[in-house]
Design an enzyme around this catalytic site. Structure first.
Site, short mmCIF file in Angstrom:
data_model
loop_
_atom_site.label_atom_id
_atom_site.label_comp_id
_atom_site.label_asym_id
_atom_site.label_seq_id
_atom_site.Cartn_x
_atom_site.Cartn_y
_atom_site.Cartn_z
N TYR A 150 25.49 35.19 48.15
CA TYR A 150 26.54 34.29 48.60
C TYR A 150 26.93 33.19 47.61
O TYR A 150 27.85 32.44 47.88
CB TYR A 150 26.13 33.64 49.92
N LYS A 181 13.97 43.80 51.39
CA LYS A 181 14.10 45.13 50.79
C LYS A 181 13.29 45.11 49.50
O LYS A 181 13.78 45.41 48.41
CB LYS A 181 15.59 45.43 50.53
N ASP A 241 16.38 47.96 56.64
CA ASP A 241 16.90 49.14 57.34
C ASP A 241 16.06 49.42 58.58
O ASP A 241 16.58 49.68 59.67
CB ASP A 241 17.00 50.36 56.41
N ASP A 258 23.10 37.90 57.54
CA ASP A 258 24.48 38.05 58.01
C ASP A 258 24.62 39.37 58.77
O ASP A 258 25.16 39.41 59.88
CB ASP A 258 25.43 38.04 56.81
N ASP A 302 24.84 40.28 63.33
CA ASP A 302 25.93 40.93 64.08
C ASP A 302 25.33 41.99 65.00
O ASP A 302 25.74 42.15 66.15
CB ASP A 302 26.96 41.56 63.14
C1 IPM Z 1 28.99 34.47 59.40
C2 IPM Z 1 30.27 34.97 58.80
C3 IPM Z 1 30.41 34.37 57.42
C4 IPM Z 1 29.21 34.80 56.59
C5 IPM Z 1 31.73 34.73 56.72
C6 IPM Z 1 32.94 34.34 57.54
C7 IPM Z 1 31.81 34.15 55.34
O1 IPM Z 1 30.30 36.36 58.77
O2 IPM Z 1 28.89 33.26 59.64
O3 IPM Z 1 28.11 35.28 59.66
O4 IPM Z 1 29.22 35.87 55.97
O5 IPM Z 1 28.24 34.04 56.55
MN MN Z 2 28.58 37.28 59.69
#
Ligand code: IPM
Ligand code: MN
Length: 351
Positions: free
Chosen positions: A135, A187, A220, A244, A248
């Site tokens: 990042y 990893k 993974d 990140d 999700d």
């Molecule tokens: C998150 C988002 C951000 C990230 C993006 C919008 C840059 O996906 O907060 O998880 O990758 O950190």
């Molecule tokens: Mn994200």
């Protein structure tokens, strides 16, 4: 008297923040604390108008706040990457919010796509490193646009950055006192420099916490276990990029983006709280987005400010709203109840 910077941002950001602030108003009265809101109009529209994402003066103002409450960033007329880098990541980096704390908690009465798992099974927290890894934006092009093009995107891991994040995870597991376990997700079988550092620091710091169980899973495999045996996890510590991605997945198993909240934490400085969903422009202004993620982010902010009682009240009220079954589906456009009605309900349950 807390000074809270509010950045509603783009798309549905303003709507969900509005509901959070509604709840804040009530809980502050009940718990007896004062606060001042300082609103910032940053986001896509501000950028299109001023040709600037975040003025340097704003950054120094943000440093003086008690906390930052953020909606969402991302605008259909702004090229992807600009607002993300210059607003969201800029604040995370400049304010040194080195931990991204993301609870993965399935509240009772919320549907999970994982068969046979309940709120007993899905209750862990991801400690995502928030200032390094892929990042940092380090890298570049060589011979761009030609057939010989080279693109370099570097992952940076520092001893200091890795150590403070891992230590935070151990402290968190100790204080949370649930399963007393930290799982390192990496990893290291492929990233034999960067994640070798993570491995060494994890074991070194881990020795200071004999009461906390240490575990390891490759990223993974982590994805597999999160679906198959989420009950194995208590605290997962991981690098920025993997954090990140797995959060999700975490959001989905806890009922979706509509209920997933996070905090960008600088334990020694100013932290920022946000729903982890994006700006969802498709739903903007429709009063159809789920504000619970934003309200849960508010609860995290209250806990961070030291208003533990208020934080618990908000979380408890969210649980009660969920228990009523009034929200048919956690997803935007499918709730069967409006954004503002959800906020009102949460507010009602606070006493
Ligand atoms: C998150 C988002 C951000 C990230 C993006 C919008 C840059 O996906 O907060 O998880 O990758 O950190
Ligand atoms: Mn994200």
């Amino acid at each position: 008297m807390y000074k809270i910077a509010v950045i509603p941002g783009d798309g549905v950001g303003p709507e969900v923040v509005r509901e959070g602030l509604k709840v804040l108003e009530k809980v502050a009265i009940i718990c007896g604390f004062g606060y001042k809101l300082i609103n910032y109009e940053f986001g896509g529209d501000y950028y299109l108008k001023h040709k600037e994402v975040l003025p340097i003066s704003a950054l120094s103002e943000l440093r003086e706040m008690s906390a930052i409450y953020l909606g969402a960033v991302g605008h259909p007329s702004v090229k992807a990457g600009i607002l993300e880098k210059e607003l969201l990541l800029k604040i995370r980096f400049e304010l040194d919010q080195y931990v991204n704390l993301r609870p993965v908690k399935l509240y009772p009465n919320v549907w999970t796509p994982i068969k046979d798992k309940t709120s007993q099974d899905i209750d862990f927290i991801v400690v995502r490193e928030n200032t390094e890894c892929l990042y940092t934006g380090l890298g570049g092009f060589l011979k761009k646009g030609t057939l010989d093009e080279v693109a370099i995107q570097e992952a940076i891991y520092t001893r200091k950055g890795t150590e403070r994040c891992i230590r935070y995870a151990f402290e968190f597991a100790k204080n949370r006192n649930k399963r007393n376990k930290v799982t390192l997700c990496d990893k290291s079988n492929v990233l034999t420099y960067g994640h070798d550092l993570w491995q060494r620091v994890f074991h070194e710091v881990g020795e200071e916490y004999p009461e906390v169980e240490k575990d390891h899973a490759y990223v993974d495999a982590t994805c597999m276990w999160m679906v198959k045996n989420p009950e194995w996890f208590d605290v997962i510590v991981t690098c920025n990029m993997f954090g990140d991605i797995i959060t999700d997945l975490g959001a989905v198993i806890q009922g979706g983006m509509g209920v997933a909240a996070g905090g960008n934490i600088n334990p020694e400085g100013v932290s920022m709280f946000e729903p982890i969903h994006g700006s969802a422009p498709k739903y903007a202004g429709k009063n159809q987005i789920n504000p619970l993620a934003s309200i849960l982010a508010l609860a995290m902010m209250l806990a961070n400010l030291g208003e533990e009682k208020a934080a618990l009240k908000v979380e408890e009220a969210v649980s009660q709203v969920l228990a009523t079954g009034r929200i048919r589906d956690m997803g935007a456009g499918k709730m069967g109840i409006t954004t503002s009605e959800v906020g009102d309900l949460v507010k009602e349950f606070i006493s």
